[in-house]
Design a protein around this motif. Structure first.
Motif, PDB file in Angstrom:
ATOM      1  N   UNK A  55       0.815  -1.222   0.000  1.00 26.59           N
ATOM      2  CA  UNK A  55       0.000   0.000   0.000  1.00 26.59           C
ATOM      3  C   UNK A  55       0.846   1.268   0.000  1.00 26.59           C
ATOM      4  N   UNK A  56       2.138   1.137   0.293  1.00 26.74           N
ATOM      5  CA  UNK A  56       3.016   2.300   0.320  1.00 26.74           C
ATOM      6  C   UNK A  56       3.074   3.004   1.654  1.00 26.74           C
ATOM      7  N   UNK A  57       2.400   2.469   2.687  1.00 27.19           N
ATOM      8  CA  UNK A  57       2.496   3.076   4.019  1.00 27.19           C
ATOM      9  C   UNK A  57       3.807   2.700   4.697  1.00 27.19           C
ATOM     10  N   UNK A  58       4.454   1.639   4.222  1.00 24.56           N
ATOM     11  CA  UNK A  58       5.829   1.308   4.611  1.00 24.56           C
ATOM     12  C   UNK A  58       6.655   1.150   3.342  1.00 24.56           C
ATOM     13  N   UNK A  59       7.920   1.507   3.442  1.00 25.11           N
ATOM     14  CA  UNK A  59       8.810   1.393   2.283  1.00 25.11           C
ATOM     15  C   UNK A  59       9.489   0.034   2.229  1.00 25.11           C
ATOM     16  N   UNK A  60       9.865  -0.474   3.407  1.00 25.30           N
ATOM     17  CA  UNK A  60      10.502  -1.779   3.522  1.00 25.30           C
ATOM     18  C   UNK A  60       9.830  -2.542   4.657  1.00 25.30           C
ATOM     19  N   UNK A  61       9.997  -3.866   4.663  1.00 19.64           N
ATOM     20  CA  UNK A  61       9.540  -4.674   5.791  1.00 19.64           C
ATOM     21  C   UNK A  61      10.390  -5.934   5.869  1.00 19.64           C
ATOM     22  N   UNK A  62      10.533  -6.436   7.093  1.00 20.81           N
ATOM     23  CA  UNK A  62      11.159  -7.735   7.315  1.00 20.81           C
ATOM     24  C   UNK A  62      10.038  -8.740   7.489  1.00 20.81           C
ATOM     25  N   UNK A  63       9.970  -9.724   6.583  1.00 21.03           N
ATOM     26  CA  UNK A  63       8.860 -10.679   6.589  1.00 21.03           C
ATOM     27  C   UNK A  63       9.378 -12.073   6.266  1.00 21.03           C
ATOM     28  N   UNK A  64       8.551 -13.053   6.546  1.00 24.39           N
ATOM     29  CA  UNK A  64       8.854 -14.422   6.131  1.00 24.39           C
ATOM     30  C   UNK A  64       8.635 -14.513   4.621  1.00 24.39           C
ATOM     31  N   UNK A  65       9.654 -14.939   3.906  1.00 19.83           N
ATOM     32  CA  UNK A  65       9.558 -14.948   2.443  1.00 19.83           C
ATOM     33  C   UNK A  65       8.516 -15.940   1.954  1.00 19.83           C
ATOM     34  N   UNK A  66       8.223 -16.971   2.751  1.00 21.43           N
ATOM     35  CA  UNK A  66       7.196 -17.934   2.360  1.00 21.43           C
ATOM     36  C   UNK A  66       5.797 -17.340   2.529  1.00 21.43           C
ATOM     37  N   UNK A  67       5.651 -16.429   3.482  1.00 24.49           N
ATOM     38  CA  UNK A  67       4.398 -15.681   3.596  1.00 24.49           C
ATOM     39  C   UNK A  67       4.228 -14.766   2.390  1.00 24.49           C
ATOM     40  N   UNK A  68       5.331 -14.239   1.873  1.00 27.49           N
ATOM     41  CA  UNK A  68       5.275 -13.404   0.671  1.00 27.49           C
ATOM     42  C   UNK A  68       4.798 -14.218  -0.531  1.00 27.49           C
ATOM     43  N   UNK A  69       5.296 -15.451  -0.661  1.00 32.84           N
ATOM     44  CA  UNK A  69       4.865 -16.311  -1.765  1.00 32.84           C
ATOM     45  C   UNK A  69       3.352 -16.518  -1.715  1.00 32.84           C
ATOM     46  N   UNK A  70       2.829 -16.799  -0.526  1.00 27.60           N
ATOM     47  CA  UNK A  70       1.394 -17.018  -0.367  1.00 27.60           C
ATOM     48  C   UNK A  70       0.609 -15.723  -0.607  1.00 27.60           C
ATOM     49  N   UNK A  71       1.127 -14.602  -0.092  1.00 23.65           N
ATOM     50  CA  UNK A  71       0.463 -13.307  -0.266  1.00 23.65           C
ATOM     51  C   UNK A  71       0.330 -12.956  -1.738  1.00 23.65           C
ATOM     52  N   UNK A  72       1.414 -13.133  -2.475  1.00 24.20           N
ATOM     53  CA  UNK A  72       1.394 -12.781  -3.894  1.00 24.20           C
ATOM     54  C   UNK A  72       0.398 -13.652  -4.659  1.00 24.20           C
ATOM     55  N   UNK A  73       0.262 -14.913  -4.259  1.00 25.91           N
ATOM     56  CA  UNK A  73      -0.649 -15.802  -4.970  1.00 25.91           C
ATOM     57  C   UNK A  73      -2.103 -15.486  -4.648  1.00 25.91           C
ATOM     58  N   UNK A  74      -2.369 -15.058  -3.421  1.00 24.54           N
ATOM     59  CA  UNK A  74      -3.744 -14.798  -2.999  1.00 24.54           C
ATOM     60  C   UNK A  74      -4.244 -13.422  -3.414  1.00 24.54           C
TER      61      UNK A  74
END
Length: 354
Positions: free
Chosen positions: A90-109
């Motif tokens: 959304x652009x409210x944060x520029x960077x974040x530390x996250x679980x990369x596997x959560x990113x895979x799921x987020x992008x797919x959903x």
């Protein structure tokens, strides 16, 4: 005579014009360079409250490494990796530390067509997923988990890779009773003997249990990485608009984090002091043990010592996506390039960690 005077005048005017051109051209950039440039304000999200995991970022801040890159970094706390990723999207944060596997799921959903958030730096070369069990309850090896009661906390990411780990090791998942529990009671229930084992992060639950008085020699920490799990762990993701508009800022952020990692490796005690000063009631001894485990098991792996920190092995990452698919049905299976962008990483010699 008149011709000679005209030619001389023309030569003199040409010389003056050339001199003026040199002075005016040189003065503009010189004055601009002397003007101090304000640092670029950066919002950085952590997916959970600060602990030893965040030592590289805290050391980058206290060591002036973000400032040296022209960045003014402010940290905010999200309610988990999906929330942190959503803030970056959304652009409210520029960077974040996250679980990369959560990113895979987020992008797919994602069905909203938000800009494609990608990871640009992997901090945890090995995911910390594990089953933490009590030997006194009959669990010493992964094969012992059959017939036992496994506590799974709401939102736990380890359980997402459990189907692949079980399959690789011949474990019958149906034989393992899964109890859905709150994260707040995960360690208390295991320490009280109400369940036989829990899923979680090796550096969290195991160390927390020892702090609760469970003897270290009664704990079996069964790390998924030791049983064939290829997953990477925590990674830095960046807002796509920032990455496109200010790539040097992204490179600078990554360089600062690498420098902060060097500082944390060089002096873990100093890093933990800075961490505990930012925690609400943190224990220095506990966080020092936690940081030592993270550096040993998740960050300073053989792959990192060979290839430097921050990047991925594409073939391994592809295998990890296939393993994630054992317990998650993709709408469209991604490839490594959909999730990770290596263009902001320094050369390998700038990523080697002693």
């Amino acid at each position: 005579m008149r011709a000679r005077r005209t030619n001389a005048l023309r030569s003199m005017l040409a010389s003056l014009a050339g001199l003026c051109g040199v002075v005016c051209f040189g003065a503009g950039p010189s004055l601009a360079a002397d003007e101090p440039r304000p640092p670029l304000a950066i919002q950085f999200s952590l997916d959970r409250p600060i602990d030893a995991t965040d030592a590289p970022f805290v050391m980058a801040a206290t060591g002036g490494l973000f400032t040296a890159e022209g960045l003014a970094v402010t940290i905010n706390i999200a309610s988990g990796s999906p929330d942190a990723i959503a803030r970056v999207a959304a652009g409210t944060s520029d960077f974040a530390l996250v679980d990369i596997n959560a990113l895979v799921r987020f992008r797919d959903k994602d069905k909203q067509g938000v800009p494609p958030v990608k990871a640009v730096f992997v901090l945890f070369n090995k995911a910390p997923y594990a089953i933490i069990a009590r030997k006194s309850r009959g669990v010493r090896a992964l094969s012992d988990i059959e017939g036992k009661n496994l506590g799974v906390a709401e939102g736990d990411l380890s359980i997402r890779l459990w189907p692949a780990v079980a399959k690789q090791n011949g474990i019958k998942i149906a034989s393992v009773k899964q109890s859905n529990i709150s994260a707040a009671v995960r360690e208390p229930m295991l320490s009280a003997g109400q369940i036989d084992a829990v899923t979680g992060f090796s550096y969290l639950s195991a160390i927390n249990l020892k702090d609760r008085g469970v003897p270290a020699d009664d704990l079996a920490v069964l790390k998924f990485a030791d049983y064939g799990c290829d997953a990477y762990g925590f990674a830095i993701v960046v807002n796509p608009a920032l990455a496109a508009a200010k790539p040097e800022a992204v490179k600078g952020f990554v360089r600062a984090v690498i420098g902060g990692t060097h500082l944390a490796v060089k002096d873990p005690a100093a890093a933990v002091t800075e961490i505990v000063n930012r925690m609400d009631g943190g224990s220095r001894d506990l966080e020092l043990e936690r940081l030592s485990a993270i550096l040993r098991d998740n960050i300073l792996t053989g792959e990192v010592r060979r290839n430097g920190i921050g990047g991925i092995d594409v073939a391994r990452f592809e295998r990890s996506i296939d393993q994630l698919a054992e317990g998650f049905k993709f709408q469209k299976r991604p490839v490594a390039a959909d999730i990770f962008d290596d263009q902001f990483l320094p050369p390998v010699n700038g990523r080697l960690i002693n």
